[in-house]
Scaffold this motif. Structure first.
Motif, PDB file in Angstrom:
ATOM      1  N   PHE A 277       0.791  -1.219   0.000  1.00  0.00           N
ATOM      2  CA  PHE A 277       0.000   0.000   0.000  1.00  0.00           C
ATOM      3  C   PHE A 277       0.829   1.278   0.000  1.00  0.00           C
ATOM      4  O   PHE A 277       0.451   2.254  -0.645  1.00  0.00           O
ATOM      5  CB  PHE A 277      -0.957  -0.005   1.194  1.00  0.00           C
ATOM      6  CG  PHE A 277      -2.061  -1.012   1.044  1.00  0.00           C
ATOM      7  CD1 PHE A 277      -3.161  -0.742   0.256  1.00  0.00           C
ATOM      8  CD2 PHE A 277      -1.985  -2.236   1.669  1.00  0.00           C
ATOM      9  CE1 PHE A 277      -4.172  -1.673   0.103  1.00  0.00           C
ATOM     10  CE2 PHE A 277      -2.983  -3.180   1.522  1.00  0.00           C
ATOM     11  CZ  PHE A 277      -4.088  -2.892   0.730  1.00  0.00           C
ATOM     12  N   GLU A 312      -1.122   3.236  -8.076  1.00  0.00           N
ATOM     13  CA  GLU A 312      -1.811   3.953  -7.001  1.00  0.00           C
ATOM     14  C   GLU A 312      -3.318   3.737  -7.034  1.00  0.00           C
ATOM     15  O   GLU A 312      -3.951   3.545  -5.989  1.00  0.00           O
ATOM     16  CB  GLU A 312      -1.497   5.445  -7.090  1.00  0.00           C
ATOM     17  CG  GLU A 312      -2.038   6.244  -5.910  1.00  0.00           C
ATOM     18  CD  GLU A 312      -1.608   7.695  -5.933  1.00  0.00           C
ATOM     19  OE1 GLU A 312      -2.439   8.555  -6.253  1.00  0.00           O
ATOM     20  OE2 GLU A 312      -0.427   7.954  -5.635  1.00  0.00           O
ATOM     21  N   SER A 313      -3.915   3.741  -8.228  1.00  0.00           N
ATOM     22  CA  SER A 313      -5.369   3.568  -8.299  1.00  0.00           C
ATOM     23  C   SER A 313      -5.778   2.168  -7.850  1.00  0.00           C
ATOM     24  O   SER A 313      -6.791   2.000  -7.154  1.00  0.00           O
ATOM     25  CB  SER A 313      -5.862   3.842  -9.722  1.00  0.00           C
ATOM     26  OG  SER A 313      -5.292   2.923 -10.643  1.00  0.00           O
ATOM     27  N   ARG A 315      -4.070   0.350  -5.722  1.00  0.00           N
ATOM     28  CA  ARG A 315      -3.849   0.296  -4.274  1.00  0.00           C
ATOM     29  C   ARG A 315      -5.037   0.888  -3.524  1.00  0.00           C
ATOM     30  O   ARG A 315      -5.473   0.343  -2.514  1.00  0.00           O
ATOM     31  CB  ARG A 315      -2.555   1.042  -3.897  1.00  0.00           C
ATOM     32  CG  ARG A 315      -1.303   0.432  -4.491  1.00  0.00           C
ATOM     33  CD  ARG A 315      -0.073   0.770  -3.679  1.00  0.00           C
ATOM     34  NE  ARG A 315       0.241   2.171  -3.587  1.00  0.00           N
ATOM     35  CZ  ARG A 315       0.986   2.855  -4.458  1.00  0.00           C
ATOM     36  NH1 ARG A 315       1.451   2.246  -5.542  1.00  0.00           N
ATOM     37  NH2 ARG A 315       1.265   4.121  -4.264  1.00  0.00           N
ATOM     38  N   ARG A 316      -5.547   1.986  -4.043  1.00  0.00           N
ATOM     39  CA  ARG A 316      -6.707   2.599  -3.397  1.00  0.00           C
ATOM     40  C   ARG A 316      -7.900   1.657  -3.442  1.00  0.00           C
ATOM     41  O   ARG A 316      -8.599   1.467  -2.441  1.00  0.00           O
ATOM     42  CB  ARG A 316      -7.054   3.916  -4.083  1.00  0.00           C
ATOM     43  CG  ARG A 316      -8.335   4.531  -3.542  1.00  0.00           C
ATOM     44  CD  ARG A 316      -8.597   5.905  -4.102  1.00  0.00           C
ATOM     45  NE  ARG A 316      -9.788   6.489  -3.509  1.00  0.00           N
ATOM     46  CZ  ARG A 316     -10.119   7.757  -3.585  1.00  0.00           C
ATOM     47  NH1 ARG A 316      -9.323   8.596  -4.221  1.00  0.00           N
ATOM     48  NH2 ARG A 316     -11.216   8.213  -3.034  1.00  0.00           N
ATOM     49  N   GLY A 319      -7.405  -1.175  -0.989  1.00  0.00           N
ATOM     50  CA  GLY A 319      -7.608  -0.735   0.382  1.00  0.00           C
ATOM     51  C   GLY A 319      -9.084  -0.598   0.716  1.00  0.00           C
ATOM     52  O   GLY A 319      -9.543  -1.066   1.770  1.00  0.00           O
ATOM     53  N   GLU A 320      -9.835   0.018  -0.192  1.00  0.00           N
ATOM     54  CA  GLU A 320     -11.275   0.176   0.033  1.00  0.00           C
ATOM     55  C   GLU A 320     -11.973  -1.181   0.068  1.00  0.00           C
ATOM     56  O   GLU A 320     -12.895  -1.404   0.861  1.00  0.00           O
ATOM     57  CB  GLU A 320     -11.879   1.054  -1.065  1.00  0.00           C
ATOM     58  CG  GLU A 320     -11.593   2.528  -0.915  1.00  0.00           C
ATOM     59  CD  GLU A 320     -12.517   3.354  -1.784  1.00  0.00           C
ATOM     60  OE1 GLU A 320     -13.685   3.524  -1.413  1.00  0.00           O
ATOM     61  OE2 GLU A 320     -12.050   3.806  -2.845  1.00  0.00           O
ATOM     62  N   TRP A 429      -3.901   4.622   6.375  1.00  0.00           N
ATOM     63  CA  TRP A 429      -3.341   4.893   5.044  1.00  0.00           C
ATOM     64  C   TRP A 429      -4.389   5.515   4.128  1.00  0.00           C
ATOM     65  O   TRP A 429      -4.097   6.467   3.392  1.00  0.00           O
ATOM     66  CB  TRP A 429      -2.808   3.597   4.447  1.00  0.00           C
ATOM     67  CG  TRP A 429      -2.305   3.745   3.043  1.00  0.00           C
ATOM     68  CD1 TRP A 429      -1.105   4.256   2.639  1.00  0.00           C
ATOM     69  CD2 TRP A 429      -2.998   3.383   1.846  1.00  0.00           C
ATOM     70  NE1 TRP A 429      -1.014   4.219   1.270  1.00  0.00           N
ATOM     71  CE2 TRP A 429      -2.154   3.694   0.762  1.00  0.00           C
ATOM     72  CE3 TRP A 429      -4.247   2.811   1.592  1.00  0.00           C
ATOM     73  CZ2 TRP A 429      -2.531   3.469  -0.550  1.00  0.00           C
ATOM     74  CZ3 TRP A 429      -4.619   2.587   0.279  1.00  0.00           C
ATOM     75  CH2 TRP A 429      -3.768   2.913  -0.784  1.00  0.00           C
ATOM     76  N   MET A 430      -5.615   4.990   4.148  1.00  0.00           N
ATOM     77  CA  MET A 430      -6.679   5.538   3.321  1.00  0.00           C
ATOM     78  C   MET A 430      -6.942   6.997   3.709  1.00  0.00           C
ATOM     79  O   MET A 430      -7.137   7.855   2.839  1.00  0.00           O
ATOM     80  CB  MET A 430      -7.954   4.718   3.485  1.00  0.00           C
ATOM     81  CG  MET A 430      -7.889   3.329   2.903  1.00  0.00           C
ATOM     82  SD  MET A 430      -7.840   3.304   1.094  1.00  0.00           S
ATOM     83  CE  MET A 430      -9.478   3.904   0.710  1.00  0.00           C
ATOM     84  N   THR A 433      -3.756   9.210   2.776  1.00  0.00           N
ATOM     85  CA  THR A 433      -3.409   9.216   1.358  1.00  0.00           C
ATOM     86  C   THR A 433      -4.515   9.797   0.493  1.00  0.00           C
ATOM     87  O   THR A 433      -4.248  10.477  -0.507  1.00  0.00           O
ATOM     88  CB  THR A 433      -3.084   7.788   0.876  1.00  0.00           C
ATOM     89  OG1 THR A 433      -2.092   7.225   1.731  1.00  0.00           O
ATOM     90  CG2 THR A 433      -2.553   7.791  -0.555  1.00  0.00           C
ATOM     91  N   PHE A 434      -5.769   9.545   0.852  1.00  0.00           N
ATOM     92  CA  PHE A 434      -6.872   9.953  -0.015  1.00  0.00           C
ATOM     93  C   PHE A 434      -7.922  10.818   0.681  1.00  0.00           C
ATOM     94  O   PHE A 434      -8.924  11.180   0.082  1.00  0.00           O
ATOM     95  CB  PHE A 434      -7.562   8.706  -0.590  1.00  0.00           C
ATOM     96  CG  PHE A 434      -6.641   7.844  -1.394  1.00  0.00           C
ATOM     97  CD1 PHE A 434      -6.177   8.251  -2.620  1.00  0.00           C
ATOM     98  CD2 PHE A 434      -6.207   6.616  -0.895  1.00  0.00           C
ATOM     99  CE1 PHE A 434      -5.316   7.457  -3.360  1.00  0.00           C
ATOM    100  CE2 PHE A 434      -5.354   5.811  -1.625  1.00  0.00           C
ATOM    101  CZ  PHE A 434      -4.894   6.239  -2.868  1.00  0.00           C
TER     102      PHE A 434
END
Length: 516
Positions: A277, A312-313, A315-316, A319-320, A429-430, A433-434
């Motif tokens: 991540f 990156e997309s 990974r997001r 994570g979600e 991290w979520m 990072t976002f």
């Protein structure tokens, strides 16, 4: 013609080995091959029992290095071979008989153009490990450093090239004779496999992967990578710092060293999370033979021939999706996959939500230590046929890594769940990072980068203006005609446009010159 006959001859031998192990089951549902499978079973008597995946693994070992690597690749494709077979292939032992020391000496001396003794003051002739691509020897360098030396098998490059040529022929034939096979992208899959094994056969790439991973964890005292001896590393030889420690699945020995298995597992979980991540660059072969723990509790990884990357997309989305499963928010799981483009937009999000629920609910009814997030993802990928979802190779490789890491974790600390340990890490991290703060920070960084470019753009804009004034910049006649055909603006607007157009062109040209 000769090449086709050679391919057919090799296919006959492969069929004979697979038939003897009763390992042709993957072809039973292919119309053009089902008759051949039935005939082969009549000719060859099965010599061993076991699950289908176990029989296939034994057959691949008998067929040699390329097929062992193929089995490892298939272990990442439960959509092709099924969950149980993929799990059995993930346990495929990459071990072969070692090649003799005189060949080791010959390879090393040819690689560096000097006697072996100039490089190493001592060199153990018996290898400590012999795999399909290479084998490893312990040695001490001329300056007294204990090292592990990895040496490619002689002739391995040509052997794999011949087998890959045959795989390409089979993939093209499958796509031509069985259109439904195209959904699994066999030709593309073979190309990916070829790229992977080609990289493995240049040990400089493996050394570079080790160095990159070491840099990523340079400030982490709980995880490290042995340093590379670049002076004694080349295409066919890699020399690396020798490490000491226990395999991560040696629970009793780890306890005897005075370490807490739960803490060691926590370090492993954080390291895996960080790879995937934070960095998007992860070790994709995390079996016990590649993970060690030293007396301080630090985890040490070795063997960097198989690495994975996640953008990156993705990974997001991952994570979600993990958060959605861990909180049982299946609608979120579905929305993530649709938003990422992994599920075609013409499919039903409600049906996909129900599919995710049907997979996860039975699993989450178990005690926390028995929950397998890797199995959840694996079974989620199994429904790809129903929803016409194309395979995502980078995610399948990650799934295999999760399965291996999870297996090690269960051996090390049976009463713990490593994904439960990573839950707060993923959540944090979520957010960082976002979340809103991250969006503001990224916007500010974007403006700062743009501001940094302005002086250079202005400089090139001056050059563009000079080109215009000297007649060095001319529009193509077709462009002039196209502009003339546009609807005529009002006199006032025309004046403003004519005043501003040259400077607009100057700005655009300056930017293009700068970016060039």
């Amino acid at each position: 013609m000769a090449g086709t006959l050679r391919t057919l001859s090799r296919l006959l031998r492969i069929t004979r080995v697979l038939g003897r192990h009763d390992a042709l089951f993957l072809l039973e549902d292919v119309p053009v091959a089902s008759t051949m499978v039935s005939l082969t079973r009549r000719i060859f008597r099965r010599t061993e029992d076991g699950r289908p995946g176990q029989r296939l693994a034994r057959a691949l070992i008998e067929l040699g290095p390329t097929f062992i690597k193929l089995g490892q690749a298939l272990s990442t494709r439960p959509d092709l071979v099924g969950d149980e077979v993929a799990a059995d292939l993930a346990d495929l032992q990459d071990k072969l008989q070692p090649f003799p020391f005189p060949q080791v000496r010959e390879i090393i001396e040819a690689e560096f153009g000097c006697p072996l003794e100039d490089l190493y003051q001592s060199f153990d002739e018996t290898p400590v490990a012999a795999a399909s691509i290479a084998q490893v020897h312990f040695a001490i360098t001329a300056d007294g450093q204990p090292v592990a030396v990895k040496v490619l098998r002689p002739g391995i490059e040509q052997a794999i090239a011949d087998d890959v040529e045959m795989f390409n022929w089979l993939a093209r034939t499958a796509e031509r004779l069985h259109p439904d096979a195209r959904r699994f992208r066999p030709v593309e899959s073979v190309a990916t496999f070829e790229e992977s094994v080609t990289l493995e056969m240049d040990l400089r790439f493996e050394a570079a992967s080790a160095a990159e991973l070491a840099e990523n964890f340079a400030d982490d005292p709980t995880f490290r990578v042995p340093s590379i001896d670049w002076v004694r590393t080349g295409q066919r030889v890699m020399t690396q710092e020798r490490i000491t420690g226990l395999s991560l699945d040696e629970r009793d020995g780890i306890i005897a060293m005075g370490l807490n298995p739960n803490e060691v597992l926590g370090n492993a979980a954080r390291a895996f999370f960080t790879m995937v991540f934070r960095d998007g660059f992860f070790h994709a072969d995390l079996h016990p033979g590649n993970l060690f723990v030293d007396a301080t509790g630090t985890i040490i990884a070795v063997d960097f021939g198989i690495m994975g990357r996640v953008n990156e997309s993705d990974r997001r989305a991952l994570g979600e999706m993990l958060l959605g499963f861990l909180t049982r928010d299946y609608r979120r799981v579905a929305e993530v996959q649709f938003r990422a483009g992994w599920v075609p937009p013409d499919q039903s999000i409600e049906a996909f939500t129900q599919a995710a629920r049907s997979i996860a609910e039975p699993i989450f009814g178990k005690p926390i230590e028995e929950i397998s997030m890797a199995r959840v993802l694996s079974q989620l990928f199994e429904i790809t046929r129903r929803f016409d979802i194309p395979a995502q190779p980078q995610l399948l490789l990650l799934e295999k890594s999760m399965l291996l890491a999870e297996g090690v974790g269960r051996t090390l600390a049976p009463d713990q769940n490593m994904w439960e340990m990573t839950y707060p890490l993923i959540e944090d991290w979520m957010r960082t990072t976002f979340g809103p703060e991250a969006r503001i920070r990224n916007a500010a960084l974007g403006l700062a980068r743009s501001a940094e470019r302005l002086p250079a753009i202005f400089e090139y804009a001056d050059k563009a203006a000079a080109m215009i004034s000297s007649g060095g910049l001319k529009l193509h006649p077709d462009t002039v005609k196209a502009l003339a055909r546009q609807q005529s603006p009002t006199p006032r607007k025309r004046t403003l446009m004519m005043q501003g157009l040259p400077w607009l062109l100057v700005g655009i040209l300056g930017t293009l010159l700068y970016l060039r």
